[in-house]
Design an enzyme around this catalytic site. Sequence first.
Site: not given
Length: 415
Positions: A231, A314, A338
Amino acid sequence: MRGMHLLSARCSISNNQLFRGIHLSLYAHTAAATCCRVLTVDSRDQNMAGTRRKKVFVTGIVPSVGTNLLKANGCEVDQWESDILISRQQLLQNVKGIDALFCKLTERIDKELLDMAGPQLRIIGTMSVGFEHLDLKEIKKRNIQVGYTPDVLTDATAELTVALLLATSRRLFEAVHEVKSGGWGSWQPLWMCGKGLKGTVVGVVGAGRIGQEVIKRLIPFKVAKFLYCDRNRKKEVDALGAEHTTRDSLLAESDFVVVTCASTPETQKMFNSVLFSKMKSDAVFVNTSRGNIVDQEALYDALQSGKIGAAGIDVADPEPLPTDSPLLTLKNCVVLPHIGSAVLVTRAAMSELTALNILAGLAGEVLPSALNVSFFAALMVFLSTIAIVIGPTPPGTGVINLAFLCTPAKLRSHY
């Protein structure tokens, strides 16, 4: 397999005096390289009896350093000990009357659960950096504190990201399969050839803590150029030699696209068929952030049709990924369960920090790692409202990002 039952730790410390004799000492946190405060109970309090001790429910098996710390400080610890995740019914049953909750990403903490727990619940410690499983609006209504575990898993997740990138680009899992299935024959010049890092362009989507550590670890591979989209332009990322650019430019130029951004209403399903079509046909896509950032049907189509070269993920949506998922049929897609923070030292540090957060919350002290519930609750409502009104917009553009531009840098760089 461990039996599915609850463990209860009974201590002889009275609750009324539990924190009267508490003193603070410095603790060098193993994985964070920062100092956290350990709460210890004065021995005088251990001999007192007659009042209720603080009740803590732990929703699953965690490194014992955390539960031991809670017990040592006089808490009554009930723990779900099973290789099977606690069911919703069991969870609701066992939160009744607790003062603190030690939870993980796998449990939904919402109005129903908070009502069942009761008004005495003071602190929720989540053993995670993500908090999308928490209903922050309901938690804020009840003035409940939340502790979480950022920073301690940064290095482990960055290491896993690099490992996944290499395993995918160099086709390691395909090669292992060939060895085990008898496909390893005589040497052939083009057999099992993959994509190397030297001289390539690596693009990082979301250059927070983990994204920056990924860049640092890839520098020795002689990458030609690093790009990042975030951002705001970040001096600390520029100092690594990375160039700030737009998302579309990053996707068009990058040989490797690494996603380490946070999951927000804005980023859900961000990587869809439109974005995959903007990537190079031999690009390698890596996601170790959150599964809901990717439209998995679009990812499958992009991999199967050759719009992109390969993918390593993942994280998935849902988790665990169903065994009949089309992604698991593709040779050019590596799926891990994960395990970004699955390092023993890291998981122990996460467990310990969760316990420290809980003890501080029960003692009325400042949490070592507190989640700004009021801020994020308001932010999520704002983003959801804007997303409904005008639809999602890419990071770095549009009114939806005004909230993030006003966010303190430490909170913006959540990942």
